[in-house]
Design a protein around this motif. Sequence first.
Motif, PDB file in Angstrom:
ATOM      1  N   UNK A 330       0.827  -1.212   0.000  1.00 12.09           N
ATOM      2  CA  UNK A 330       0.000   0.000   0.000  1.00 12.09           C
ATOM      3  C   UNK A 330       0.857   1.256   0.000  1.00 12.09           C
ATOM      4  N   UNK A 331       2.033   1.179   0.620  1.00  8.15           N
ATOM      5  CA  UNK A 331       2.915   2.339   0.716  1.00  8.15           C
ATOM      6  C   UNK A 331       3.739   2.527  -0.549  1.00  8.15           C
ATOM      7  N   UNK A 332       4.310   1.428  -1.051  1.00  2.00           N
ATOM      8  CA  UNK A 332       5.202   1.509  -2.211  1.00  2.00           C
ATOM      9  C   UNK A 332       4.447   1.515  -3.539  1.00  2.00           C
ATOM     10  N   UNK A 333       3.306   0.815  -3.583  1.00  2.00           N
ATOM     11  CA  UNK A 333       2.538   0.718  -4.829  1.00  2.00           C
ATOM     12  C   UNK A 333       1.107   1.201  -4.594  1.00  2.00           C
ATOM     13  N   UNK A 334       0.936   2.485  -4.263  1.00  2.00           N
ATOM     14  CA  UNK A 334      -0.397   2.989  -3.877  1.00  2.00           C
ATOM     15  C   UNK A 334      -1.419   2.966  -5.007  1.00  2.00           C
ATOM     16  N   UNK A 335      -0.954   2.945  -6.276  1.00  2.00           N
ATOM     17  CA  UNK A 335      -1.876   2.950  -7.410  1.00  2.00           C
ATOM     18  C   UNK A 335      -2.094   1.544  -7.978  1.00  2.00           C
ATOM     19  N   UNK A 336      -1.795   0.547  -7.182  1.00  2.00           N
ATOM     20  CA  UNK A 336      -1.992  -0.838  -7.595  1.00  2.00           C
ATOM     21  C   UNK A 336      -3.427  -1.045  -8.069  1.00  2.00           C
ATOM     22  N   UNK A 356      -3.122 -17.349 -10.396  1.00  2.00           N
ATOM     23  CA  UNK A 356      -2.503 -16.144 -10.967  1.00  2.00           C
ATOM     24  C   UNK A 356      -3.378 -14.953 -10.628  1.00  2.00           C
ATOM     25  N   UNK A 357      -2.748 -13.816 -10.411  1.00  2.00           N
ATOM     26  CA  UNK A 357      -3.489 -12.585 -10.120  1.00  2.00           C
ATOM     27  C   UNK A 357      -2.747 -11.429 -10.795  1.00  2.00           C
ATOM     28  N   UNK A 358      -3.044 -11.182 -12.090  1.00  2.00           N
ATOM     29  CA  UNK A 358      -2.351 -10.122 -12.837  1.00  2.00           C
ATOM     30  C   UNK A 358      -2.768  -8.740 -12.332  1.00  2.00           C
ATOM     31  N   UNK A 359      -1.776  -7.912 -12.023  1.00  2.00           N
ATOM     32  CA  UNK A 359      -2.036  -6.551 -11.537  1.00  2.00           C
ATOM     33  C   UNK A 359      -1.142  -5.571 -12.271  1.00  2.00           C
ATOM     34  N   UNK A 360      -1.531  -4.282 -12.180  1.00  2.00           N
ATOM     35  CA  UNK A 360      -0.740  -3.186 -12.716  1.00  2.00           C
ATOM     36  C   UNK A 360      -0.295  -2.305 -11.557  1.00  2.00           C
ATOM     37  N   UNK A 361       0.886  -1.723 -11.677  1.00  2.00           N
ATOM     38  CA  UNK A 361       1.356  -0.852 -10.590  1.00  2.00           C
ATOM     39  C   UNK A 361       0.699   0.522 -10.661  1.00  2.00           C
ATOM     40  N   UNK A 362       0.016   0.840 -11.762  1.00  4.39           N
ATOM     41  CA  UNK A 362      -0.711   2.109 -11.869  1.00  4.39           C
ATOM     42  C   UNK A 362       0.156   3.245 -12.363  1.00  4.39           C
TER      43      UNK A 362
END
Length: 362
Positions: A330-336, A356-362
Amino acid sequence: MWLSTDYAVCNAILRDHRRFGVRPAGDPGPTSPDTSGNTFDLGFLEREPPDHTRLRQLAAPAFRPKMMAGYAERIAEFTRDLITGIERKAADGRPFDLIADFAAPLPIGVITTLMGIPDADVHRLSEHGTVVGSALSGIDSPEEAAALATANAELHELFSELIALKRAHPADDVISYLVAATPDGITPYELQTTARLLLIAGFETTVNLIGNGIATLLDHPDQWELLRTEPERAPAVVEEVLRFAPPVQNTSRFVHEAVSIGGAEVPAGSWIMLILAAANRDPGVFSDPAVFDITRPRQAEHLSFASGIHYCLGAPLARLEAQIAFTELATRLPKLQRSEDAPTWRKSRVIRGYSTLPLLVG
């Protein structure tokens, strides 16, 4: 077969080890390997007292809450390194897989370090964890039987070599401690099964706790924003995720003597399935149980780590790892955010989590 979704009934059964057990009455459990390789002995998790008590006490010192302070910085370092890797991998806007790139390697790295397993193959151990977790639902095909036999054989070889190494060169780790307890406190077969249990249980639940937790937070943007702006809420987030989206959906007990419970007369020898995930949403215990709310007042202890003498030995470690993981993400990748690529779910009726859980860093 009997089944309960009621919190009070599930909790009462889990706490009553005299009338309900993890094995049929009079069955002490295996004392030697299954040569077919088609079962996975869960060690003291599938034993009754006094064997359960003896084996659990041998493993307990490494997982006591007072040990967590010493583990915290090591876990935080693992976590930060993995997030740095994610930032590099996803710098061009491509998705990353939260499970393969973070949720699996974090707890596997931690438990293998604590156990003294050198040069651990994170990917292979993650595959073994998935196989064992799926097997808890039963073997449904020749392919599943073959996969479990392979996992059994590879883990047996791993610990055979490791036990021999620690016997010759003991160190400050869990395996060395267990080796030192033989032959008086633990038999060679018990040593093998205890080591395998601690390894698999030491990461399998946490992988899914982290995956389920991040997915649930991202599906509830207001809750993600609350954690992002108030990271000190991470312990509460862990408890609400465990209640709302628990990694372990159910467990079971054998009835050792006829009992009247939950308005039913259950005869001795029966088998009761306890749906822990449903008990965690019992409206008689939790207000608005279908609502995910990290500010929820403490109403009762969820049953995601079971209860009674079989309460999860590694619960303090799982909680700590998830707290640090949620805080750092939450701190390092707040726009996840979720990727357009669809996630995949594991195939299991006991373990609920993502493959699998594909995500974007935002």
